[in-house]
Design a protein around this motif. Structure first.
Motif: not given
Length: 124
Positions: A121, A89-92, A38-40, A43, A94, A119
């Motif tokens: 969210t 904080e799992d928002t990213a 995953r990528q936020a 980051q 995937y 995505q």
């Protein structure tokens, strides 16, 4: 050449669940170790979970252990990520990925083929 398409992302509230799917084509699915990353925003892409070719070995990042479950169906050329007790904080975005080696390979560079991402969210 392996092509992969993720689906199942969306907007949910904290504590909810989602199930991501990744359908693969163009290669021998069962010959690949599969992973979810995953990528936020702002980051680096990070390891979430991996699964061995047979599905007998799984590996999880500490941040998702006990909440996420990876699985695969080699007959359907699909890998899944069941995500429970979701947190903001799992928002990213995937991504699913296919590579060689073992399920203990957790680096982005270890995986050759990537999907386009889906995505997720999680609102608080």
């Amino acid at each position: 050449q392996v092509q992969m398409v993720e689906s199942g992302g969306g907007l949910v509230q904290a504590g909810d669940s989602l199930r991501l799917s990744c359908a693969a084509s163009g290669g021998t699915f069962s010959s690949y170790v599969m992973g979810w990353f995953r990528q936020a925003p702002g980051q680096a892409r990070e390891f979430v979970s991996t699964i061995s070719r047979s599905g007998s070995t799984t590996n999880y990042a500490d941040s998702v252990k006990g909440r996420f479950t990876i699985s695969r169906d080699n007959a359907k050329n699909t890998v899944y990520l069941q995500m429970n007790s979701l947190k903001p904080e799992d928002t990213a975005v995937y991504y699913c990925a296919a590579g060689s080696g073992t399920a203990y390979r957790t680096k982005v560079v270890d995986y050759r083929y990537w999907g386009q991402g889906t995505q997720v969210t999680v609102s608080s």
